[in-house]
Motif scaffolding. Structure first.
Motif, mmCIF file in Angstrom:
data_model
loop_
_atom_site.group_PDB
_atom_site.id
_atom_site.type_symbol
_atom_site.label_atom_id
_atom_site.label_comp_id
_atom_site.label_asym_id
_atom_site.label_seq_id
_atom_site.Cartn_x
_atom_site.Cartn_y
_atom_site.Cartn_z
ATOM 1 N N THR A 194 -5.229 3.587 5.699
ATOM 2 C CA THR A 194 -4.181 2.564 4.920
ATOM 3 C C THR A 194 -4.146 1.092 5.699
ATOM 4 O O THR A 194 -4.187 0.183 5.468
ATOM 5 N N CYS B 134 0.825 -0.753 0.087
ATOM 6 C CA CYS B 134 0.335 0.463 -0.369
ATOM 7 C C CYS B 134 0.890 1.352 -0.008
ATOM 8 O O CYS B 134 2.246 1.448 0.218
ATOM 9 N N LEU C 292 0.970 5.517 0.832
ATOM 10 C CA LEU C 292 0.267 6.783 1.670
ATOM 11 C C LEU C 292 0.835 7.317 1.571
ATOM 12 O O LEU C 292 1.941 7.895 0.984
ATOM 13 N N GLN D 103 -10.793 1.922 1.716
ATOM 14 C CA GLN D 103 -9.558 1.228 1.262
ATOM 15 C C GLN D 103 -9.960 0.394 1.698
ATOM 16 O O GLN D 103 -9.604 -1.268 0.783
#
Lengths: 495, 329
Positions: free
Chosen positions: A404, A328, A330, A352
């Protein structure tokens, strides 16, 4: 006698007070530098001075008399102009149209173009700016845009010019020209408020100096009484070691292996290895392609290269593919890429990882519990029912982290983890990032703040012009990073 | 942090009650002016006439919520109607007049609608052309195609087929006609999808800020494509209900439906630039638009020719009233 002053000004956003009794006075014919770390309250102070925001309490005084600007238009009418970090120009219009926007010269009902052209030329000449008045602004370089902004201010017979980090996007040569213009304005009697992160510039140009920290003025006086070192100490106000958690990393297996990663137009042949439990810092100047490289890695931009995640060769064209692989990104830009400002906390938190709450229909009960958990875990303060746009920067950043992490990434790329947040929140963020690493996640931290990279990372990758120019260990010095970031032959420049 | 179950501010906003209030006012005014207004016949008439635009407007709600727009739905409906009639007529010699022919016609309508919606969606998402431009283009194309199919005149359904097909518009269960039933089903499903599914949430996220949605791993293109495809399918369904009403299609069929559908969506409180939508609001919007026409026909106060003027005023008023609910971002 000050031309514009704040007296005991405080400012709150919601329940949070971000400015606490600030006093600052600008004098005509002086350059007043305002410095402080991100989140120290500089921007808010400037906005109050330029009439963009009213103070919650305290007084704004113009020529010694208290004033209340209803909006920036009123402040501008009084000769106060502010130049923003993000330019406030109509990109599709020409230089001349921008300079005269809202105060076009007319002959009868028609525009007096020759007069505007001549006046524009004259203003730009004064600024040693060679741009043609009929150029479209979107085609200009950053420094030329900056000059157009200044020309705009000049046209408005500015008595007070507030400049929010005008040199942040400028090269050294451009900065020199800008500083010369600032001096010329000063000598003509204008009061200039100037902010910068570059302390050598501040030392160079400031007559008066105010240092802010955590929403308070911690030092104010003649600039000549402070050197760069003293300024830095006053800005930070605490030892570096307090701020960053101890580096206790026990790197595990290789989580991410990148070879020849190329993002067209931004980076070439970037390669590195990242292990579980490790924090890899990525340093480099603005424009070195750091963000774009990692956006390319995470499927947010077209990219080519050889990427292995836990040994497995993968192809990532879309962010959702990256997320499915446990990777992921950010974003550094929480307001336009990270969070839906017009939505509530819950909808943002679960966006998400919505699949986790999807049982055919969305389980809002589970969402609420996740929000409870996030508020507790990340110490998110503020009204739970508020729109995210009304949260403070620090709380937005915490929410972005929570959002996240809800997707359970094994590898996290964190771009500018502490931009625009206060120092207390910074400390929380650093502790959190270290904790994530110690839980066995692999972490990349991209940052423009060299102290942050040095304080946080186990290893440091330095980028320049889209290439990796070197890798340094945990105890790298700022000097070593700067040399790699600038190219070794270049003279030293503190970032 | 004490009230764990407070998802959003509970202040009553004009944006929420405005459309409901307007509808109630219209109904009260209608009932006072004409005793037949609330009669069964008139109520079912209003609902049935709302159904076509209504079914389409539900799909439009998703498209607009996701930050898109579709101007082609009216001419798409006309094209589908023409195509459907041609196919059914051409099958009569081989298959005879029977229900199978009508079922084939319905399948053609659904497939054509889905294909037309997908085409719009693919042009918008894959080629990155603005929705306004793409659907303005396809609007012209479908309108021209139906005119061409009808050779400038009218396409009429085979007379025997027509009487077999008519119950789909005029028949129903317990006095409630099929268009109303289908409309109701579409609305209920639409409301659930918008409010409680990941798809609905994703539509609002994309319309609110496409970048944020992309960075949050939302499959933006797929969601957006789905909104256009679903709208096309709903246009097909609306056309299936519409064809048996007149049994014909011409270049004038479905004229301005796109604007009525968009107007209904906006009156209902969905934000034109996307990010927030509600299906129940759209239903109210459709009913308001239909009721105005109905009222003008039933009373003598104002000429029915002023229908458009009053509808226009309401659309503008609805947007003005929406303003107070904007987030301070």
């Amino acid at each position: 006698m000050s031309v514009l002053a704040l007296k005991n000004v405080s400012r709150s956003f919601g329940p949070i007070e971000v400015l606490h009794g600030v006093d600052i006075a600008l004098r005509p014919g002086r350059v007043h530098a305002l410095i402080g770390e991100n989140g120290a309250g500089k921007s808010t102070t400037m906005k109050i001075m330029a009439g963009y925001q009213p103070p919650s309490s305290g007084q704004v005084a113009l020529d010694g008399r208290p004033v209340a600007f209803a909006d920036m238009g009123q402040a501008e009418a009084q000769g106060i102009s502010m130049i923003h970090q993000e330019f406030n120009l109509a990109e599709q219009l020409t230089v001349e149209q921008n300079i005269f926007l809202g105060r076009e010269l007319k002959r009868g009902p028609l525009l007096d173009k020759p007069a505007m052209r001549a006046r524009t030329r004259e203003l730009l000449d004064r600024l040693e700016c060679r741009v043609a008045p009929d150029r479209v602004v979107s085609t200009l370089s950053n420094s030329d845009k900056q000059m157009v902004e200044i020309a705009k201010a000049l046209l408005r017979d500015t008595r007070v010019l507030v400049m929010d980090e005008p040199t942040a996007v400028l090269t050294r040569a451009e900065t020199a020209i800008l500083l010369r213009q600032v001096r010329a304005l000063r000598d003509a009697g204008t009061a200039v408020l100037f902010t910068s992160h570059k302390l050598d510039e501040v030392e160079d140009i400031a007559d008066d100096l105010t240092i802010m920290r955590d929403g308070r003025v911690v030092w104010t006086g003649e600039a000549s009484r402070m050197d760069q070192h003293a300024m830095a100490n006053a800005m930070v106000g605490r030892e570096k070691s307090d701020l960053f958690p101890a580096k206790v990393s026990t790197p595990g297996e290789v989580a991410l292996e990148v070879r020849d990663l190329t993002v067209p137009g931004f980076s070439h042949d970037v390669g590195f290895t990242l292990r579980r439990g490790e924090i890899l810092g990525v340093a480099g100047l603005i424009g070195s392609g750091r963000t774009e490289t990692f956006e390319g890695l995470c499927g947010l931009r077209p990219a080519t290269g050889d990427v292995r995640i836990f040994g497995e060769s993968v192809r990532i064209d879309h962010p959702w593919q990256a997320q499915a692989l446990g990777l992921c990104y950010l974003t550094e830009d929480r307001k336009t890429r990270g969070l839906l400002l017009s939505k509530g906390l819950r909808e943002n938190l679960t966006l998400q990882a919505l699949a986790k709450f999807d049982r055919g229909l969305i389980d809002t009960g589970a969402e609420e519990r996740a929000l409870d958990q996030a508020i507790a875990d990340f110490d998110i303060r503020g009204d739970r029912a508020a729109l995210v746009g009304n949260l403070s920067g620090g709380n937005q950043q915490k929410l972005l982290f929570a959002k996240t992490l809800l997707a359970d990434p094994r590898i996290i790329v964190i771009d500018e983890p502490t931009r625009g947040i206060d120092i207390g929140t910074k400390q929380q963020m650093y502790a959190l990032i270290r904790k994530l690493a110690s839980e066995g996640r692999a972490i990349v931290v991209i940052s423009s703040e060299m102290q942050e990279v040095i304080g946080l990372a186990d290893r440091i990758l330095v980028m320049r012009h889209g290439r990796v120019t070197g890798e340094l260990g945990a105890n790298a010095t700022e000097d070593a990073i700067v040399k790699l970031a600038m190219g070794v032959a270049t003279e030293r420049e503190p970032a | 942090m004490t009230d764990a179950a407070a998802p959003a501010p509970r202040r009553i906003r004009m944006t929420v009650i405005g459309p409901i209030l307007a509808l109630v006012l219209l109904v009260v005014a209608g009932a006072l002016m004409n005793p037949n207004f609330l009669g069964w016949d008139n109520v079912t008439n209003v609902l049935a006439r709302s159904a076509f635009i209504g079914i389409i407007a539900v799909g439009m709600t998703f498209v607009i919520t996701a930050g898109g727009l579709d101007l082609s739905v009216g001419s798409m409906a006309a094209f589908i109607a023409g195509l459907m009639i041609l196919v059914m007529n051409s099958l009569v010699p081989t298959m005879g007049v029977g229900i199978p022919v009508i079922l084939v016609g319905m399948a053609v309508a659904l497939l054509a609608g889905l294909a037309a919606g997908l085409l719009n969606g693919i042009l918008i998402t894959r080629l990155g052309i603005e929705a306004f431009i793409v659907t303005l283009g396809s609007m012209g194309i479908y309108r021209s195609l139906v005119t061409w199919l009808a050779d400038g005149g009218t396409l009429s359904l085979d007379f025997n087929l027509r009487s077999l097909y008519q119950p789909v518009y005029y028949g129903g269960i317990a006095g409630i006609t099929w268009p109303i039933i289908v409309f109701a089903v579409v609305v209920v499903l639409g409301e659930i999808v918008m409010r409680s599914t990941a798809f609905g949430r994703h539509c609002a996220a994309i319309g609110s800020n496409e970048q944020v949605a992309k960075y949050s791993s939302v499959r933006v293109d797929r969601v957006r494509l789905t909104t256009y495809a679903a709208l096309g399918l709903l246009v097909g369904i609306a056309t299936i209900m519409y064809v048996p009403r007149l049994g014909s299609a011409s270049s004038a069929t479905g004229m301005l439906w796109e604007l009525e559908a968009i107007a209904a969506v906006i009156i209902g409180g969905t934000v034109l630039k996307g990010g927030f939508g509600r299906v129940w609001g759209t239903v109210i919007g459709v009913l308001i638009l239909t009721l105005i026409g109905n009222l003008l026909n039933l009373t003598d106060f104002v000429s029915p020719y002023l229908n458009g003027a009053i509808q226009g005023a309401i659309i503008v008023l609805a947007v003005v009233l929406q303003r107070d609910g904007k987030a301070r971002a």
